[in-house]
Design a protein around this motif. Structure first.
Motif, short mmCIF file in Angstrom:
data_model
loop_
_atom_site.label_atom_id
_atom_site.label_comp_id
_atom_site.label_asym_id
_atom_site.label_seq_id
_atom_site.Cartn_x
_atom_site.Cartn_y
_atom_site.Cartn_z
N LYS A 73 -2.79 22.26 -11.25
CA LYS A 73 -3.67 21.89 -10.13
C LYS A 73 -4.80 20.96 -10.57
O LYS A 73 -5.90 21.00 -10.05
CB LYS A 73 -4.27 23.14 -9.45
CG LYS A 73 -3.27 24.19 -9.06
CD LYS A 73 -2.58 23.81 -7.78
CE LYS A 73 -1.79 24.98 -7.22
NZ LYS A 73 -0.38 24.95 -7.50
N MET A 74 -4.51 20.12 -11.57
CA MET A 74 -5.48 19.13 -12.03
C MET A 74 -5.26 17.83 -11.26
O MET A 74 -4.13 17.37 -11.13
CB MET A 74 -5.32 18.85 -13.52
CG MET A 74 -5.73 20.01 -14.40
SD MET A 74 -5.47 19.65 -16.16
CE MET A 74 -6.53 18.25 -16.38
N THR A 75 -6.32 17.26 -10.78
CA THR A 75 -6.25 16.02 -10.03
C THR A 75 -6.35 14.84 -10.99
O THR A 75 -7.23 14.81 -11.84
CB THR A 75 -7.38 15.93 -9.00
OG1 THR A 75 -7.29 17.06 -8.14
CG2 THR A 75 -7.29 14.67 -8.18
N ILE A 76 -5.46 13.89 -10.82
CA ILE A 76 -5.53 12.65 -11.59
C ILE A 76 -6.01 11.58 -10.63
O ILE A 76 -5.38 11.34 -9.60
CB ILE A 76 -4.15 12.27 -12.16
CG1 ILE A 76 -3.66 13.35 -13.13
CG2 ILE A 76 -4.22 10.91 -12.85
CD1 ILE A 76 -2.25 13.11 -13.63
N SER A 77 -7.13 10.98 -10.95
CA SER A 77 -7.68 9.97 -10.04
C SER A 77 -6.73 8.78 -9.98
O SER A 77 -6.12 8.40 -10.98
CB SER A 77 -9.07 9.53 -10.49
OG SER A 77 -9.01 8.95 -11.76
N GLN A 78 -6.63 8.20 -8.82
CA GLN A 78 -5.76 7.04 -8.60
C GLN A 78 -6.58 5.77 -8.76
O GLN A 78 -7.76 5.76 -8.41
CB GLN A 78 -5.18 7.10 -7.17
CG GLN A 78 -4.30 8.30 -6.93
CD GLN A 78 -3.07 8.29 -7.82
OE1 GLN A 78 -2.43 7.27 -8.01
NE2 GLN A 78 -2.72 9.44 -8.36
N PRO A 79 -5.96 4.71 -9.27
CA PRO A 79 -6.70 3.45 -9.38
C PRO A 79 -7.06 2.93 -8.00
O PRO A 79 -6.39 3.27 -7.01
CB PRO A 79 -5.72 2.51 -10.07
CG PRO A 79 -4.38 3.13 -9.89
CD PRO A 79 -4.60 4.62 -9.71
N ALA A 80 -8.11 2.13 -7.93
CA ALA A 80 -8.51 1.54 -6.65
C ALA A 80 -7.33 0.75 -6.10
O ALA A 80 -6.62 0.08 -6.83
CB ALA A 80 -9.71 0.63 -6.86
N SER A 81 -7.13 0.83 -4.81
CA SER A 81 -5.99 0.14 -4.20
C SER A 81 -6.15 -1.36 -4.34
O SER A 81 -7.25 -1.89 -4.35
CB SER A 81 -5.84 0.53 -2.74
OG SER A 81 -7.01 0.20 -2.05
N VAL A 82 -5.04 -2.01 -4.43
CA VAL A 82 -5.03 -3.46 -4.54
C VAL A 82 -5.29 -4.07 -3.17
O VAL A 82 -4.65 -3.70 -2.19
CB VAL A 82 -3.66 -3.94 -5.10
CG1 VAL A 82 -3.61 -5.45 -5.16
CG2 VAL A 82 -3.40 -3.33 -6.46
N GLU A 83 -6.25 -4.97 -3.11
CA GLU A 83 -6.57 -5.61 -1.83
C GLU A 83 -5.49 -6.61 -1.48
O GLU A 83 -5.02 -7.36 -2.34
CB GLU A 83 -7.92 -6.31 -1.93
CG GLU A 83 -9.07 -5.36 -2.12
CD GLU A 83 -10.38 -6.11 -2.19
OE1 GLU A 83 -10.45 -7.23 -1.63
OE2 GLU A 83 -11.32 -5.60 -2.81
N ARG A 84 -5.12 -6.63 -0.20
CA ARG A 84 -4.12 -7.59 0.26
C ARG A 84 -4.82 -8.81 0.84
O ARG A 84 -5.83 -8.70 1.53
CB ARG A 84 -3.24 -6.98 1.34
CG ARG A 84 -2.37 -5.89 0.81
CD ARG A 84 -1.45 -5.42 1.90
NE ARG A 84 -0.65 -4.31 1.43
CZ ARG A 84 0.33 -3.79 2.11
NH1 ARG A 84 0.62 -4.25 3.31
NH2 ARG A 84 1.02 -2.80 1.64
N ARG A 85 -4.24 -9.95 0.57
CA ARG A 85 -4.77 -11.17 1.18
C ARG A 85 -4.15 -11.33 2.55
O ARG A 85 -2.98 -11.14 2.73
CB ARG A 85 -4.43 -12.38 0.32
CG ARG A 85 -5.13 -12.37 -0.98
CD ARG A 85 -4.81 -13.61 -1.76
NE ARG A 85 -5.42 -13.50 -3.07
CZ ARG A 85 -5.48 -14.51 -3.91
NH1 ARG A 85 -4.98 -15.67 -3.60
NH2 ARG A 85 -6.05 -14.35 -5.08
N THR A 86 -4.97 -11.69 3.52
CA THR A 86 -4.45 -11.90 4.89
C THR A 86 -4.56 -13.33 5.31
O THR A 86 -5.23 -14.12 4.74
CB THR A 86 -5.22 -11.01 5.90
OG1 THR A 86 -6.61 -11.30 5.79
CG2 THR A 86 -4.93 -9.56 5.63
#
Length: 61
Positions: A48-61
């Protein structure tokens, strides 16, 4: 665009442990590094250990 960073980990293990990791990786068609990551994520999930996720990659619009 942000690319998640990867870090290097260097450690020593007994040859028989490395062989077991190599065998597991071959059976799963993974690299040693990826197999180790999968095993760590599995262990953390069971504990039950949480692994932080990397910041999401921003999409270009």
């Amino acid at each position: 665009m942000t690319v998640p960073k990867i870090t290097t980990v260097t450690f020593r293990i007994k040859p028989e442990i490395k062989d077991a990791l190599r065998q597991a990786a071959e059976q799963e068609h993974r690299s040693l590094a990826n197999m180790l990551e999968v095993m760590i994520r599995d262990w953390c999930g069971r504990k039950k250990m949480t692994i932080s996720q990397p910041a999401s990659v921003e999409r270009r619009t």
